[in-house]
Design a protein around this motif. Structure first.
Motif, PDB file in Angstrom:
ATOM      1  N   SER A   1       6.532   1.076  12.577  1.00 58.36           N
ATOM      2  CA  SER A   1       6.473   1.687  13.948  1.00 58.36           C
ATOM      3  C   SER A   1       8.406   1.605  14.031  1.00 58.36           C
ATOM      4  N   ARG A   2       8.317   2.626  15.286  1.00 56.97           N
ATOM      5  CA  ARG A   2       9.782   1.909  15.714  1.00 56.97           C
ATOM      6  C   ARG A   2       9.812   0.578  16.702  1.00 56.97           C
ATOM      7  N   LYS A   3       8.401   0.591  17.303  1.00 56.11           N
ATOM      8  CA  LYS A   3       9.022  -0.889  17.552  1.00 56.11           C
ATOM      9  C   LYS A   3       8.752  -1.869  16.505  1.00 56.11           C
ATOM     10  N   GLU A   4       7.845  -1.730  15.170  1.00 56.97           N
ATOM     11  CA  GLU A   4       7.892  -3.158  14.412  1.00 56.97           C
ATOM     12  C   GLU A   4       8.683  -2.853  13.660  1.00 56.97           C
ATOM     13  N   LEU A   5      10.083  -2.313  13.663  1.00 62.14           N
ATOM     14  CA  LEU A   5      11.043  -1.965  13.680  1.00 62.14           C
ATOM     15  C   LEU A   5      12.164  -3.157  13.577  1.00 62.14           C
TER      16      LEU A   5
ATOM     17  N   ALA B   1      11.358  -6.460  13.391  1.00 68.10           N
ATOM     18  CA  ALA B   1      11.916  -6.848  12.462  1.00 68.10           C
ATOM     19  C   ALA B   1      13.351  -6.775  11.513  1.00 68.10           C
ATOM     20  N   PHE B   2      14.289  -5.713  12.601  1.00 68.31           N
ATOM     21  CA  PHE B   2      15.333  -5.963  12.269  1.00 68.31           C
ATOM     22  C   PHE B   2      15.953  -7.542  12.990  1.00 68.31           C
TER      23      PHE B   2
ATOM     24  N   HIS C   1      21.682  -6.237  18.658  1.00 71.26           N
ATOM     25  CA  HIS C   1      21.425  -4.610  18.833  1.00 71.26           C
ATOM     26  C   HIS C   1      20.588  -3.821  17.860  1.00 71.26           C
ATOM     27  N   SER C   2      19.466  -4.450  17.681  1.00 75.28           N
ATOM     28  CA  SER C   2      18.534  -4.043  16.759  1.00 75.28           C
ATOM     29  C   SER C   2      17.288  -2.736  17.670  1.00 75.28           C
TER      30      SER C   2
ATOM     31  N   LEU D   1      14.741   4.508   3.997  1.00 76.35           N
ATOM     32  CA  LEU D   1      15.323   3.035   5.138  1.00 76.35           C
ATOM     33  C   LEU D   1      15.870   2.571   4.620  1.00 76.35           C
ATOM     34  N   VAL D   2      15.332   1.194   3.541  1.00 73.80           N
ATOM     35  CA  VAL D   2      16.104  -0.227   2.963  1.00 73.80           C
ATOM     36  C   VAL D   2      17.441   0.190   2.382  1.00 73.80           C
ATOM     37  N   LYS D   3      17.824   1.676   2.186  1.00 76.01           N
ATOM     38  CA  LYS D   3      18.990   2.012   1.899  1.00 76.01           C
ATOM     39  C   LYS D   3      20.136   1.667   2.840  1.00 76.01           C
ATOM     40  N   PHE D   4      19.865   2.885   3.934  1.00 77.24           N
ATOM     41  CA  PHE D   4      20.707   2.781   4.854  1.00 77.24           C
ATOM     42  C   PHE D   4      20.571   1.677   5.598  1.00 77.24           C
ATOM     43  N   ALA D   5      19.435   1.356   5.535  1.00 74.97           N
ATOM     44  CA  ALA D   5      19.783  -0.662   6.112  1.00 74.97           C
ATOM     45  C   ALA D   5      20.494  -1.634   5.229  1.00 74.97           C
ATOM     46  N   SER D   6      20.731  -2.035   4.413  1.00 81.31           N
ATOM     47  CA  SER D   6      20.826  -2.638   3.272  1.00 81.31           C
ATOM     48  C   SER D   6      22.914  -2.518   3.616  1.00 81.31           C
ATOM     49  N   ARG D   7      22.987  -1.240   4.213  1.00 76.70           N
ATOM     50  CA  ARG D   7      24.879  -1.401   4.426  1.00 76.70           C
ATOM     51  C   ARG D   7      24.658  -2.565   5.590  1.00 76.70           C
TER      52      ARG D   7
END
Length: 91
Positions: A36-40, A43-44, A51-52, A79-85
């Motif tokens: 979910s958005r909250k879980e993500l 996680a961040f 600014h998670s 998601l992983v490809k986007f966030a890995s940057r």
């Protein structure tokens, strides 16, 4: 006791996409196989991002292909490809 000036004080090792994917899956707190958005956001934050909330929103815009408000297993790769940057590392 001598102090060696060339001793490495810390090392940052970049996470692979598979490692990041595994870490993100750990934040699926209700076990439904989706983030979910909250879980993500949690996680961040847990992975040390500032600014998670903003980053979670941006990641959802990019990765939630079907717009259901969750990141499914199928959407997790995007998601992983986007966030890995953002440069996740192990310190």
């Amino acid at each position: 006791m001598a102090i060696w000036p060339w001793v490495i004080r810390s090392v940052s090792i970049p996470l692979s996409e598979d490692q990041l994917k595994g870490l993100l899956k750990r934040y699926d707190t209700n076990g439904d196989g989706r983030l979910s958005r909250k879980e993500l956001k949690l996680a961040f934050r847990g992975l040390g991002l500032k600014h998670s909330g903003w980053r979670a929103n941006r990641a959802f815009q990019h990765a939630d292909a079907n717009g259901d408000g969750f990141i499914s297993e199928e959407e997790l790769n995007q998601l992983v490809k986007f966030a890995s940057r953002w440069g996740f590392t192990i310190n």
